[in-house]
Structures are given as structure tokens and as C-alpha cells.
Scaffold this active site. Structure first.
Site, PDB file in Angstrom:
ATOM      1  N   HIS A 185       0.836  -1.200   0.000  1.00 17.51           N
ATOM      2  CA  HIS A 185       0.000   0.000   0.000  1.00 17.51           C
ATOM      3  C   HIS A 185       0.874   1.255   0.000  1.00 17.51           C
ATOM      4  O   HIS A 185       0.354   2.367   0.076  1.00 17.51           O
ATOM      5  CB  HIS A 185      -0.880   0.045   1.251  1.00 17.51           C
ATOM      6  CG  HIS A 185      -2.015  -0.938   1.259  1.00 17.51           C
ATOM      7  ND1 HIS A 185      -2.819  -1.157   0.169  1.00 17.51           N
ATOM      8  CD2 HIS A 185      -2.497  -1.757   2.244  1.00 17.51           C
ATOM      9  CE1 HIS A 185      -3.742  -2.059   0.477  1.00 17.51           C
ATOM     10  NE2 HIS A 185      -3.560  -2.448   1.724  1.00 17.51           N
ATOM     11  N   ARG A 213     -16.839  -7.856   1.577  1.00 20.22           N
ATOM     12  CA  ARG A 213     -18.044  -7.277   2.183  1.00 20.22           C
ATOM     13  C   ARG A 213     -19.163  -7.318   1.156  1.00 20.22           C
ATOM     14  O   ARG A 213     -19.914  -8.261   1.089  1.00 20.22           O
ATOM     15  CB  ARG A 213     -17.740  -5.853   2.688  1.00 20.22           C
ATOM     16  CG  ARG A 213     -18.780  -5.278   3.631  1.00 20.22           C
ATOM     17  CD  ARG A 213     -18.434  -3.860   4.061  1.00 20.22           C
ATOM     18  NE  ARG A 213     -18.361  -2.952   2.916  1.00 20.22           N
ATOM     19  CZ  ARG A 213     -19.356  -2.170   2.513  1.00 20.22           C
ATOM     20  NH1 ARG A 213     -20.488  -2.173   3.159  1.00 20.22           N
ATOM     21  NH2 ARG A 213     -19.216  -1.390   1.459  1.00 20.22           N
ATOM     22  N   LYS A 214     -19.214  -6.294   0.265  1.00 18.57           N
ATOM     23  CA  LYS A 214     -20.285  -6.280  -0.749  1.00 18.57           C
ATOM     24  C   LYS A 214     -19.733  -6.436  -2.155  1.00 18.57           C
ATOM     25  O   LYS A 214     -20.382  -6.987  -3.034  1.00 18.57           O
ATOM     26  CB  LYS A 214     -21.052  -4.973  -0.667  1.00 18.57           C
ATOM     27  CG  LYS A 214     -22.054  -4.907   0.437  1.00 18.57           C
ATOM     28  CD  LYS A 214     -22.998  -3.747   0.176  1.00 18.57           C
ATOM     29  CE  LYS A 214     -24.057  -3.638   1.243  1.00 18.57           C
ATOM     30  NZ  LYS A 214     -24.824  -2.395   1.089  1.00 18.57           N
ATOM     31  N   GLY A 215     -18.571  -5.823  -2.385  1.00 23.46           N
ATOM     32  CA  GLY A 215     -17.974  -5.915  -3.714  1.00 23.46           C
ATOM     33  C   GLY A 215     -18.800  -5.222  -4.786  1.00 23.46           C
ATOM     34  O   GLY A 215     -18.967  -5.736  -5.890  1.00 23.46           O
TER      35      GLY A 215
HETATM   36  P1  A3P Z   1     -16.536  -3.358  -0.112  1.00 30.55           P
HETATM   37  O1  A3P Z   1     -16.192  -3.112   1.315  1.00 30.55           O
HETATM   38  O2  A3P Z   1     -17.078  -2.128  -0.786  1.00 30.55           O
HETATM   39  O3  A3P Z   1     -17.409  -4.526  -0.318  1.00 30.55           O
HETATM   40  P2  A3P Z   1      -9.124  -4.416  -0.440  1.00 30.55           P
HETATM   41  O4  A3P Z   1      -9.033  -5.751  -1.051  1.00 30.55           O
HETATM   42  O5  A3P Z   1      -8.263  -3.378  -1.083  1.00 30.55           O
HETATM   43  O6  A3P Z   1      -9.006  -4.489   1.039  1.00 30.55           O
HETATM   44  O7  A3P Z   1     -10.602  -3.891  -0.771  1.00 30.55           O
HETATM   45  C1  A3P Z   1     -11.716  -4.522  -0.216  1.00 30.55           C
HETATM   46  C2  A3P Z   1     -12.920  -4.217  -1.080  1.00 30.55           C
HETATM   47  O8  A3P Z   1     -12.864  -5.001  -2.272  1.00 30.55           O
HETATM   48  C3  A3P Z   1     -14.198  -4.598  -0.365  1.00 30.55           C
HETATM   49  O9  A3P Z   1     -15.181  -3.691  -0.870  1.00 30.55           O
HETATM   50  C4  A3P Z   1     -14.410  -6.016  -0.858  1.00 30.55           C
HETATM   51  O10 A3P Z   1     -15.718  -6.473  -0.715  1.00 30.55           O
HETATM   52  C5  A3P Z   1     -13.991  -5.880  -2.312  1.00 30.55           C
HETATM   53  N1  A3P Z   1     -13.562  -7.159  -2.902  1.00 30.55           N
HETATM   54  C6  A3P Z   1     -12.894  -8.172  -2.299  1.00 30.55           C
HETATM   55  N2  A3P Z   1     -12.696  -9.177  -3.162  1.00 30.55           N
HETATM   56  C7  A3P Z   1     -13.260  -8.812  -4.332  1.00 30.55           C
HETATM   57  C8  A3P Z   1     -13.389  -9.455  -5.604  1.00 30.55           C
HETATM   58  N3  A3P Z   1     -12.906 -10.668  -5.814  1.00 30.55           N
HETATM   59  N4  A3P Z   1     -14.000  -8.767  -6.585  1.00 30.55           N
HETATM   60  C9  A3P Z   1     -14.487  -7.532  -6.372  1.00 30.55           C
HETATM   61  N5  A3P Z   1     -14.417  -6.883  -5.184  1.00 30.55           N
HETATM   62  C10 A3P Z   1     -13.798  -7.504  -4.178  1.00 30.55           C
END
Ligand code: A3P
Length: 303
Positions: free
Chosen positions: A107, A265-267
């Protein structure tokens, strides 16, 4: 930052961005102990912008392990385990990277990457996301991981801090601009992606990713539907329903266990509409407009 807008440790300002003190130590050490190889591929992102997704995709592209879905390591290991973070790699003996796997995630803002990353031929894949959605995602993530002894923070108070640039690896606008500007100057070095674009046409971007990373799909692979299999394997619906991602534990941070399911979470694109008031959205849009759109980027995030 000493209040509930923290995760395990208070955030401190380091090299112009907000970070956990234990991570800043690792970032400093990285300069000394980590030397990027020309074949390395860095997967970079601000938190909650699709890191888990892009890790799964890049891992599947490099290893091609989804030929036969039943044997992919992604079925048994969380993407964060498959693609280790830079600050967890160096100093570990043996190297926790799988031999031959060129993927490393971080990050870190662009300017704080080890110099060998900036100066060598290694490539960088960057993903970012509408800051309104990234904020909501971060808020929920932190709420779940907050140690019990720390008072919860309200959405409004967290939002104020986010708008002031005070969030993990923030200000978010500096994070995005650092990579965006370099991607314009050195398009062969950085592939700059947006979560929303990837959601709209995942197949197109998986092909683009594979070409950029130097692992293009052959015609035979395309005919066999490999691209589509990767898209499905790495989709939110599929990944979030895997046993490992529902019930697995990731790594411990200072005796604090992180659950795999916290990364799913929601994606969805636009979930901010369910949480931010129109005034809050307008305030963040103004920041996007002033900080990003003025530099020619991020207009499509404006409401
Ligand atoms: P939301 O909280 O809006 O659902 P990171 O991976 O950078 O920590 O980001 C997490 C976000 O990406 C979360 O968003 C999560 O649900 C979503 N996410 C995780 N896996 C995913 C996937 N395979 N495809 C799309 N979104 C995904």
C-alpha cells in the site's frame, strides 16, 4: 491519530502520509534490505480499493493455476497469502515468497517505494477506486477490526478525518496522483487501473493485465476459455463463498488476528449511496475535483 479511526495502532505521519508506526519501520528497513529484481511485479493500491481482487487476478494470471479450477491454490489460500506484502517479505528466512513467483504487494505511496523498485525494470500494477466507496469500505473494515478497548468512531467523525487526508496511507489524493503521474510518464512501468472499470469489463482488463505483466494468453488458451475461468475464479461471488475466505484466519498483527472474511463485504460499485448523505458526497466530490480532476483524472468519480 489516537482515536477510533485506527487499526491496532494510532496512525502517525511519515514521509507525508499517514501510516502505522510498525509499518513505517518496515518501510524504512525495506530501503536497506529489499532489492527489486527486473522481473518482479508490484501490486500497489490504497487500502480498500480492490487489493484482494487484483492479487487474486495477478496470481491466477502468473500461475495459470485455474486451468483446472479444482487445483488452484486460490481455492485453499486467501489472495493475501498467495501474494505477500512487501513489508512481510524481507528479513524473513526462508523468504516467504513462493519460488519463482514474481508478485509482491504494497500500500506504500509511490514516492516511498524502495528506490530499487523505482529505478529497476520491474513493473507496477496499480488499482484505485472511487474514494466515496473506498471510504465506506474502510469504515466497515476498521469497525470490524477495532480492538475492544478502543471507543468506536462515528461515520461522520471518520469522514471528517478522511476528507482531511487522515486515513491509512492517506491523503488518498496524493496516493493516487503519485502513481497516476508516473503512469503517464512511464506507461510501460505502471498499469493504472480503476475498480469501476474492472467491474464493467473484467475480461478486457484481465487480458490487458496479462499482456502488461508479460504473461499474455495464447490463442489456444483463449479458445479454451482460460480468461473466463480466471474471471470467474476471482469474482467476488466465487471467492467470498470459498471455505477459506469464509472461515479462515489471515495473519496476526500484534496478537490481533485478521479474519479472511473481513476482506469480502459487498464488492459493489456505488455502495456509498447507502451510507453518505448528499452533503457528504458533495464534500468528497469537491476534494476529488480540486485534487484529482484538476490534474486530469477522476472526473468519472464525480456524482
Ligand atoms: P466493499 O467493502 O465495498 O465490499 P481491499 O481488497 O483493497 O481491502 O478492498 C476490499 C474491497 O474489495 C471490499 O469492498 C471487498 O468487498 C472488495 N472485494 C474483495 N474481493 C473482491 C473481488 N474478488 N471482486 C471484487 N471486489 C472484491
Amino acid at each position: 491519530i489516537e482515536n477510533g479511526w485506527r487499526f491496532i495502532e494510532p496512525l502517525c505521519l511519515y514521509q507525508g502520509f499517514w501510516c502505522h508506526p510498525s509499518l513505517t519501520e518496515r518501510i524504512m528497513l525495506g530501503e536497506e534490505f529489499f532489492k527489486a529484481e527486473p522481473n518482479d511485479i508490484f501490486v500497489c493500491s490504497p487500502p480498500k480499493s480492490g487489493t484482494t481482487w487484483i492479487k487474486a487476478l495477478t496470481f491466477a494470471i502468473v500461475t495459470r493455476t485455474c486451468f483446472d479450477g479444482s487445483t488452484s491454490p486460490l481455492l485453499l489460500k486467501m489472495p493475501h497469502e498467495c501474494v505477500p506484502a512487501l513489508h512481510r517479505i524481507f528479513g524473513k528466512k526462508p523468504d516467504i515468497r513462493e519460488p519463482g513467483l514474481p508478485l509482491i504487494a504494497t500500500h506504500s505511496p509511490y514516492a516511498s517505494l524502495p528506490k530499487s523498485v523505482l529505478n529497476s525494470d520491474c513493473k507496477i500494477v496499480y488499482i484505485c477506486r472511487d474514494p466515496k466507496d473506498a471510504f465506506i469500505s474502510l469504515f466497515h473494515f476498521k469497525a470490524k477490526l477495532r480492538p475492544q478497548e478502543i471507543e468506536p468512531i462515528s461515520l461522520e467523525a471518520a469522514f471528517d478525518l478522511y476528507c482531511e487526508g487522515k486515513s491509512d496511507f492517506g491523503p488518498f489524493w496524493d496516493h493516487i496522483l503519485g502513481y497516476w503521474r508516473t503512469s503517464l510518464e512511464r506507461p510501460g512501468k505502471i498499469l493504472f487501473l480503476k475498480y469501476e472499470d474492472m467491474m464493467k469489463d473484467t475480461t478486457f482488463y484481465v487480458k490487458k493485465l496479462s499482456e502488461f505483466m508479460g504473461y499474455p494468453f495464447s490463442l489456444e488458451e483463449e479458445k479454451e476459455g482460460v480468461v473466463q475461468k480466471i474471471v470467474e475464479l476471482c469474482s467476488f461471488e466465487f471467492m467470498s463463498n470459498l471455505e477459506v475466505n469464509k472461515n479462515g484466519m489471515l495473519f496476526g498483527i500484534r496478537n490481533h488476528q485478521v479474519r479472511n472474511k473481513n476482506f469480502f463485504r459487498k464488492g459493489k460499485v456505488g455502495d456509498w449511496r447507502n451510507h453518505l448523505t448528499p452533503e457528504m458526497a458533495e464534500r468528497l466530490d469537491k476534494i476529488i475535483e480540486q485534487k484529482l480532476a484538476a490534474s486530469g483524472f477522476g472526473r468519472d468519480w464525480l456524482n
